[in-house]
Design an enzyme around this catalytic site. Sequence first.
Site, mmCIF file in Angstrom:
data_model
loop_
_atom_site.group_PDB
_atom_site.id
_atom_site.type_symbol
_atom_site.label_atom_id
_atom_site.label_comp_id
_atom_site.label_asym_id
_atom_site.label_seq_id
_atom_site.Cartn_x
_atom_site.Cartn_y
_atom_site.Cartn_z
ATOM 1 N N SER A 18 8.099 1.293 7.264
ATOM 2 C CA SER A 18 8.677 2.212 8.524
ATOM 3 C C SER A 18 7.535 0.792 9.663
ATOM 4 O O SER A 18 6.810 0.013 9.497
ATOM 5 C CB SER A 18 7.121 2.810 8.457
ATOM 6 O OG SER A 18 6.628 3.826 9.595
ATOM 7 N N TYR A 54 -0.891 6.404 5.061
ATOM 8 C CA TYR A 54 0.863 6.513 4.925
ATOM 9 C C TYR A 54 1.538 5.015 4.896
ATOM 10 O O TYR A 54 2.172 4.466 4.960
ATOM 11 C CB TYR A 54 1.890 7.798 5.647
ATOM 12 C CG TYR A 54 2.438 7.468 6.174
ATOM 13 C CD1 TYR A 54 3.668 7.644 5.061
ATOM 14 C CD2 TYR A 54 2.981 6.529 7.313
ATOM 15 C CE1 TYR A 54 4.985 7.744 5.319
ATOM 16 C CE2 TYR A 54 4.392 6.673 7.198
ATOM 17 C CZ TYR A 54 5.427 7.187 6.437
ATOM 18 O OH TYR A 54 6.567 6.616 7.109
ATOM 19 N N LYS A 108 2.943 1.750 3.358
ATOM 20 C CA LYS A 108 4.087 1.473 4.530
ATOM 21 C C LYS A 108 3.428 -0.290 4.344
ATOM 22 O O LYS A 108 5.068 -0.938 4.921
ATOM 23 C CB LYS A 108 4.342 2.179 5.828
ATOM 24 C CG LYS A 108 4.571 3.232 5.542
ATOM 25 C CD LYS A 108 6.359 3.128 4.557
ATOM 26 C CE LYS A 108 7.207 4.583 4.570
ATOM 27 N NZ LYS A 108 8.353 4.991 3.961
HETATM 28 P P1 NAP Z 1 13.623 13.964 6.184
HETATM 29 O O1 NAP Z 1 14.361 13.947 7.089
HETATM 30 O O2 NAP Z 1 11.807 14.833 6.102
HETATM 31 O O3 NAP Z 1 14.202 13.690 4.390
HETATM 32 C C1 NAP Z 1 12.739 13.138 3.277
HETATM 33 C C2 NAP Z 1 14.454 13.339 2.589
HETATM 34 O O4 NAP Z 1 13.188 13.197 1.102
HETATM 35 C C3 NAP Z 1 15.244 14.548 2.154
HETATM 36 O O5 NAP Z 1 16.469 14.504 1.330
HETATM 37 C C4 NAP Z 1 14.538 15.127 0.492
HETATM 38 O O6 NAP Z 1 14.704 15.971 -0.122
HETATM 39 C C5 NAP Z 1 13.996 13.737 -0.305
HETATM 40 N N1 NAP Z 1 12.582 13.494 -0.613
HETATM 41 C C6 NAP Z 1 11.148 14.626 -0.319
HETATM 42 N N2 NAP Z 1 10.427 14.238 -1.234
HETATM 43 C C7 NAP Z 1 11.229 13.421 -2.368
HETATM 44 C C8 NAP Z 1 10.692 12.753 -3.880
HETATM 45 N N3 NAP Z 1 9.375 12.388 -4.038
HETATM 46 N N4 NAP Z 1 11.547 12.048 -4.212
HETATM 47 C C9 NAP Z 1 12.783 11.975 -3.773
HETATM 48 N N5 NAP Z 1 13.204 12.569 -2.959
HETATM 49 C C10 NAP Z 1 12.551 13.216 -2.080
HETATM 50 O O7 NAP Z 1 13.104 11.939 6.289
HETATM 51 P P2 NAP Z 1 13.087 11.140 6.998
HETATM 52 O O8 NAP Z 1 12.272 11.206 8.039
HETATM 53 O O9 NAP Z 1 15.068 10.512 7.231
HETATM 54 O O10 NAP Z 1 12.374 9.730 6.033
HETATM 55 C C11 NAP Z 1 13.012 8.909 5.210
HETATM 56 C C12 NAP Z 1 12.210 7.587 5.305
HETATM 57 O O11 NAP Z 1 12.183 6.883 6.379
HETATM 58 C C13 NAP Z 1 10.608 7.613 4.060
HETATM 59 O O12 NAP Z 1 10.608 6.638 3.866
HETATM 60 C C14 NAP Z 1 9.815 7.814 5.974
HETATM 61 O O13 NAP Z 1 8.610 7.166 5.678
HETATM 62 C C15 NAP Z 1 10.560 6.678 6.635
HETATM 63 N N6 NAP Z 1 10.399 7.106 7.991
HETATM 64 C C16 NAP Z 1 10.723 8.050 8.821
HETATM 65 C C17 NAP Z 1 10.187 7.785 10.011
HETATM 66 C C18 NAP Z 1 10.667 9.339 11.113
HETATM 67 O O14 NAP Z 1 10.196 9.117 12.011
HETATM 68 N N7 NAP Z 1 11.697 10.197 10.745
HETATM 69 C C19 NAP Z 1 9.925 6.792 10.413
HETATM 70 C C20 NAP Z 1 9.491 5.512 9.944
HETATM 71 C C21 NAP Z 1 9.828 5.750 8.390
HETATM 72 P P3 NAP Z 1 13.939 17.577 -0.563
HETATM 73 O O15 NAP Z 1 13.440 18.293 -0.602
HETATM 74 O O16 NAP Z 1 14.989 17.984 -1.607
HETATM 75 O O17 NAP Z 1 13.272 16.551 -2.019
#
Ligand code: NAP
Length: 255
Positions: A146, A159, A163
């Site tokens: 991130s 968090y 990262k």
């Molecule tokens: P999201 O849309 O909320 O999706 C989360 C996904 O993770 C879902 O498919 C969920 O499905 C699954 N999940 C949650 N906990 C899990 C676990 N313990 N094991 C396996 N699967 C799990 O999240 P996102 O924003 O795309 O985030 C994805 C990644 O991007 C993360 O690493 C996050 O830190 C990073 N990131 C996000 C942002 C942002 O602004 N969105 C920014 C920087 C980095 P289930 O509920 O079925 O498990």
Amino acid sequence: MLSGKVLSGKVAVVTASTQGIGLAIARRLAQDGAQVMISSRKQASVDKALEQLRAEGLGVVGTVCHVGKREDREALVSETLRRHGAIDILVSNAAANPFAGRTLDCPEEAWDKIFEINVKGAFLLTKLVAPHMERQGGGSIVLVGSAAGYQPFPAIGPYSVSKTALLGLTKVLANELAPANIRVNCLAPGVIKTKFSSALWSDDSMRQRFEETIAMRRIGEPEECAGTVSFLCSQDAAYITGETIVVAGGLHCRL
Ligand code: NAP
């Protein structure tokens, strides 16, 4: 040669890939020719994402994997090997963030959970997958970090620290796995419109304040992260390892 697509013949495992950034990455890798194994904690999420991707004509399979559970991680790897006989690409995308507030107010259990899923999960999955890649003559691993790993986001200090650890893990694994022809890189998204980040964008005034810190004055879409991962896994990135690519619309983020 199977087809002209950049990831033809490759087998990819993507964790946390039933919505958001992980789903966009899985879709793009499949569009680019890879055979993709999607996964997340809930069978219902896996089924829904499979239905969606298959309706788009993409050849994907899926299984349940909570990255914090050893038996799930092992099943993810063995099921992929059973279905496809190889693993060429691992995208470690799962993260947890059970705490918001002052870092010193973070309960120990929340701190442990953050590091267990975000850092240890990536380490243990790589440990499981690397020997198979080595036997096959190489592979590509992308850890999803991130921009918060460079510049901590307000109120999510633990968090953000987890990262930052992934930036280090990327460097360490890249050095140690290079002799096995396994490349390890990191994607560092900025604020991307997903459920995970909804607290940052669902409220209009909060979103506007955040957007003012972004050069492009908007938050990103999951699809805007996916091409970078496909590139990092492709032959075009054959000489790139240990790097983190920030996809954040110009958000200031450097250590
Ligand atoms: P999201 O849309 O909320 O999706 C989360 C996904 O993770 C879902 O498919 C969920 O499905 C699954 N999940 C949650 N906990 C899990 C676990 N313990 N094991 C396996 N699967 C799990 O999240 P996102 O924003 O795309 O985030 C994805 C990644 O991007 C993360 O690493 C996050 O830190 C990073 N990131 C996000 C942002 C942002 O602004 N969105 C920014 C920087 C980095 P289930 O509920 O079925 O498990």
